[in-house]
Motif scaffolding. Structure first.
Motif, PDB file in Angstrom:
ATOM      1  N   ASP A   1       0.857  -1.180   0.000  1.00 40.91           N
ATOM      2  CA  ASP A   1       0.000   0.000   0.000  1.00 40.91           C
ATOM      3  C   ASP A   1       0.896   1.234   0.000  1.00 40.91           C
ATOM      4  N   ILE A   2       0.641   2.134  -0.926  1.00 40.02           N
ATOM      5  CA  ILE A   2       1.386   3.393  -1.008  1.00 40.02           C
ATOM      6  C   ILE A   2       0.448   4.492  -0.546  1.00 40.02           C
ATOM      7  N   THR A   3       0.791   5.108   0.567  1.00 42.77           N
ATOM      8  CA  THR A   3      -0.095   6.073   1.201  1.00 42.77           C
ATOM      9  C   THR A   3       0.417   7.492   1.003  1.00 42.77           C
TER      10      THR A   3
ATOM     11  N   ASP B   1       6.853  15.805  -2.084  1.00 45.67           N
ATOM     12  CA  ASP B   1       7.432  14.764  -2.931  1.00 45.67           C
ATOM     13  C   ASP B   1       6.551  13.518  -3.015  1.00 45.67           C
ATOM     14  N   ASN B   2       5.379  13.539  -2.413  1.00 49.39           N
ATOM     15  CA  ASN B   2       4.446  12.423  -2.526  1.00 49.39           C
ATOM     16  C   ASN B   2       3.031  13.000  -2.678  1.00 49.39           C
ATOM     17  N   PRO B   3       2.717  13.454  -3.893  1.00 50.40           N
ATOM     18  CA  PRO B   3       1.446  14.176  -4.101  1.00 50.40           C
ATOM     19  C   PRO B   3       0.245  13.259  -4.213  1.00 50.40           C
ATOM     20  N   LEU B   4       0.154  12.294  -3.288  1.00 50.80           N
ATOM     21  CA  LEU B   4      -0.992  11.392  -3.296  1.00 50.80           C
ATOM     22  C   LEU B   4      -2.077  11.954  -2.386  1.00 50.80           C
ATOM     23  N   ASN B   5      -2.782  12.912  -2.888  1.00 49.49           N
ATOM     24  CA  ASN B   5      -3.939  13.463  -2.197  1.00 49.49           C
ATOM     25  C   ASN B   5      -4.935  13.943  -3.242  1.00 49.49           C
ATOM     26  N   THR B   6      -6.166  14.140  -2.810  1.00 48.08           N
ATOM     27  CA  THR B   6      -7.223  14.490  -3.773  1.00 48.08           C
ATOM     28  C   THR B   6      -7.013  15.860  -4.393  1.00 48.08           C
ATOM     29  N   SER B   7      -6.308  16.728  -3.698  1.00 49.26           N
ATOM     30  CA  SER B   7      -6.065  18.054  -4.268  1.00 49.26           C
ATOM     31  C   SER B   7      -5.170  17.949  -5.502  1.00 49.26           C
ATOM     32  N   ALA B   8      -4.043  17.217  -5.383  1.00 53.10           N
ATOM     33  CA  ALA B   8      -3.136  17.048  -6.529  1.00 53.10           C
ATOM     34  C   ALA B   8      -3.812  16.244  -7.621  1.00 53.10           C
ATOM     35  N   LEU B   9      -4.553  15.190  -7.230  1.00 55.00           N
ATOM     36  CA  LEU B   9      -5.220  14.361  -8.234  1.00 55.00           C
ATOM     37  C   LEU B   9      -6.354  15.116  -8.922  1.00 55.00           C
TER      38      LEU B   9
ATOM     39  N   MET C   1      -7.887  15.334   0.709  1.00 55.48           N
ATOM     40  CA  MET C   1      -7.927  14.087   1.479  1.00 55.48           C
ATOM     41  C   MET C   1      -6.814  13.155   0.992  1.00 55.48           C
ATOM     42  N   PRO C   2      -6.277  12.303   1.870  1.00 48.90           N
ATOM     43  CA  PRO C   2      -5.205  11.385   1.454  1.00 48.90           C
ATOM     44  C   PRO C   2      -5.706  10.379   0.422  1.00 48.90           C
ATOM     45  N   VAL C   3      -4.783   9.978  -0.434  1.00 46.90           N
ATOM     46  CA  VAL C   3      -5.052   8.966  -1.459  1.00 46.90           C
ATOM     47  C   VAL C   3      -4.132   7.769  -1.198  1.00 46.90           C
ATOM     48  N   VAL C   4      -4.675   6.579  -1.372  1.00 42.18           N
ATOM     49  CA  VAL C   4      -3.917   5.342  -1.161  1.00 42.18           C
ATOM     50  C   VAL C   4      -3.909   4.538  -2.456  1.00 42.18           C
TER      51      VAL C   4
ATOM     52  N   THR D   1       2.295  10.291 -15.737  1.00 44.40           N
ATOM     53  CA  THR D   1       3.337  11.114 -15.116  1.00 44.40           C
ATOM     54  C   THR D   1       3.246  11.036 -13.598  1.00 44.40           C
ATOM     55  N   LEU D   2       2.027  11.097 -13.083  1.00 40.20           N
ATOM     56  CA  LEU D   2       1.849  11.002 -11.640  1.00 40.20           C
ATOM     57  C   LEU D   2       2.307   9.649 -11.112  1.00 40.20           C
ATOM     58  N   MET D   3       1.945   8.591 -11.810  1.00 41.10           N
ATOM     59  CA  MET D   3       2.321   7.256 -11.361  1.00 41.10           C
ATOM     60  C   MET D   3       3.831   7.075 -11.357  1.00 41.10           C
ATOM     61  N   GLY D   4       4.497   7.649 -12.343  1.00 36.75           N
ATOM     62  CA  GLY D   4       5.950   7.563 -12.353  1.00 36.75           C
ATOM     63  C   GLY D   4       6.562   8.220 -11.136  1.00 36.75           C
ATOM     64  N   THR D   5       5.870   9.236 -10.598  1.00 29.83           N
ATOM     65  CA  THR D   5       6.371   9.955  -9.429  1.00 29.83           C
ATOM     66  C   THR D   5       6.117   9.203  -8.134  1.00 29.83           C
TER      67      THR D   5
END
Length: 458
Positions: free
Chosen positions: A280-282, A289-297, A312-315, A404-408
């Motif tokens: 799980d990548i949280t 450096d880990n833009p896994l949140n609903t704002s970036a998405l 909100m956090p994205v997993v 691009t996001l997934m590569g990050t």
């Protein structure tokens, strides 16, 4: 013990990679190992040959006297081992025995040269471990001599002493060699135990057949069985017979270990069945450096921004339903992973809400290495990661932007996780205190080879 440190070294690698007629492994101990074994075996052999002697009945005087004889030391200046085709290993040792005879009026010292010959046959034991047998052993004695200053000893007494010593040592020396072999068999019998791979998985080794012996090497066909929760890992198709070509790896190396494609397939199947490859990548709200949140998405997918006006956090739930594929070509090893990724966001009620899911194909370069007695690996991404949308609850997705996001956020955690797993490694055939010295790994078409020196510490 010369045989525990000598033949033990020779057979340590011969010890089975346990198996259920599955992944094949060939372990070959080459002629180059014999010189090393001969050198480290001298001291243990000297200790083993220092046996006790019974009293000598001296009839040279008017009365019968019992005389104690003690071996002061044994020096082995030469120990030679060689392979004998279709048989095993032949030992030749030259030893000098120094004795002290406690007779009146003063003790007498003697030196006796002995040549010891022994043949060791390596067979397959009833529990699929190597068993050493000594079918032939001989002691050839030279003439006893008295050091300078002891010439007053009568020739007749010297002949009697020598006869007594030879009669005793003829049996005791070969018995010592046989006892050493028996002790080694007990030691080798402990090698059928399970070696841990992970918290719930193990690998075990076993011999398939009797060894093949040539004048250049001794070779064992070995199977490896991997276990998960006590159950063996079985490949979906029958494993093919693995034959290790003669001239592979480093020329002149002590040990050559051939690892078949099936062994790699079994190890990857084990990891997949154990769920060890899942992760799980949280995301974190306050992480650049880990833009896994609903704002970036949401900047990439408008529907995400509409459903989640507050960040909100994205997993990323990464799951491998398909077994990874290892491909071995000459000088090139690769892995292919096909993970399924579900992208979820934490809703206001703390429940997870599925946004979309992805089918991913990742091609990886695999570099193999050996540390002590374990085969390890590291990976790096080859080319672009292939991503397709499997399902979406947020409308149309622009794959260029998502790629691009997934590569990050995906590649580095995946590599870190995978390399940590492969860094744990899988135990290669070995015995206690045996290590591979300066090992090198070579990749060929459909198999890999470990060429290595040996380091054995008694």
């Amino acid at each position: 013990m010369v045989w525990a440190c000598g033949l033990g070294l020779l057979l340590a690698l011969l010890l089975p990679m346990v198996g259920t007629s599955m992944p094949g492994t060939v372990v070959r101990i080459n002629k180059a190992a014999l010189s090393y074994v001969s050198e480290i075996g001298k001291a243990p052999l000297q200790r083993a040959l220092q046996v006790t002697l019974p009293y000598f009945l001296d009839r040279s005087g008017e009365t019968l006297q019992t005389t104690r004889i003690q071996i002061l030391n044994v020096h082995v200046p030469r120990l030679h081992l060689k392979f004998v085709a279709d048989f095993g290993v032949r030992l030749l040792a030259a030893a000098n025995f120094n004795f002290k005879v406690f007779r009146a009026p003063e003790p007498l010292e003697l030196t006796l040269p002995v040549v010891l010959l022994a043949d060791a046959r390596v067979a397959q034991g009833p529990i699929q471990t190597p068993v050493i047998r000594i079918p032939a052993c001989y002691s050839l004695f030279g003439n006893a001599s008295v050091p300078d200053g002891g010439n007053s000893t009568s020739p007749a007494l010297l002949v009697l002493l020598q006869k007594h010593i030879k009669a005793v040592l003829s049996n005791k020396l070969c018995l010592s060699v046989s006892n050493l072999a028996q002790g080694l068999n007990v030691h080798l019998g402990t090698l059928i135990g399970l070696n841990p791979v992970g918290p719930e998985s193990q690998i075990r080794y076993s011999m398939v057949s009797v060894p093949t012996v040539t004048n250049d090497y001794i070779s064992l066909d070995i199977n490896a069985v991997l276990f998960l929760l006590g159950k063996p890992i079985v490949l979906p198709v029958d494993a093919t017979a693995f034959v290790l070509p003669r001239h592979v790896g480093t020329k002149g190396t002590m040990a050559t270990v051939g690892l078949s494609q099936d062994l790699f397939d079994s190890a990857l199947l084990l990891l997949q069945k154990a769920g060890a490859l899942n992760l799980d990548i949280t995301g974190q709200l306050n992480s650049d450096d880990n833009p896994l949140n609903t704002s970036a998405l949401g900047r990439l997918i408008p529907e995400v921004a509409r459903q989640f006006p507050k960040p909100m956090p994205v997993v990323l739930k990464v799951r491998l339903g398909a077994t990874p594929i290892a491909t071995l070509h000459t000088n090139n090893a690769t892995l292919q992973l096909q993970p399924f990724i579900e992208v979820l966001a934490v809703a206001s009620n703390s429940a997870f809400q599925s946004l979309f899911s992805l089918d991913v194909v990742v091609n990886l370069s695999l570099q193999l290495s050996v540390s002590k007695v374990k085969l390890q690996g590291t990976t790096s991404v080859l080319g672009d990661v292939q991503i397709t949308v499997a399902s979406s609850n947020v409308g149309t997705i622009d794959m260029d932007q998502v790629h691009t996001l997934m590569g990050t956020v995906f590649e580095k955690p995946l590599l870190d996780h995978l390399n940590a797993l492969l860094g744990v490694g899988i135990a290669l055939p070995s015995v206690v205190n045996l290590h591979y010295a300066s090992p090198k790994v070579f990749v060929y078409e459909g198999y890999a080879v470990v060429s290595s020196g040996l380091l054995y510490q008694c």
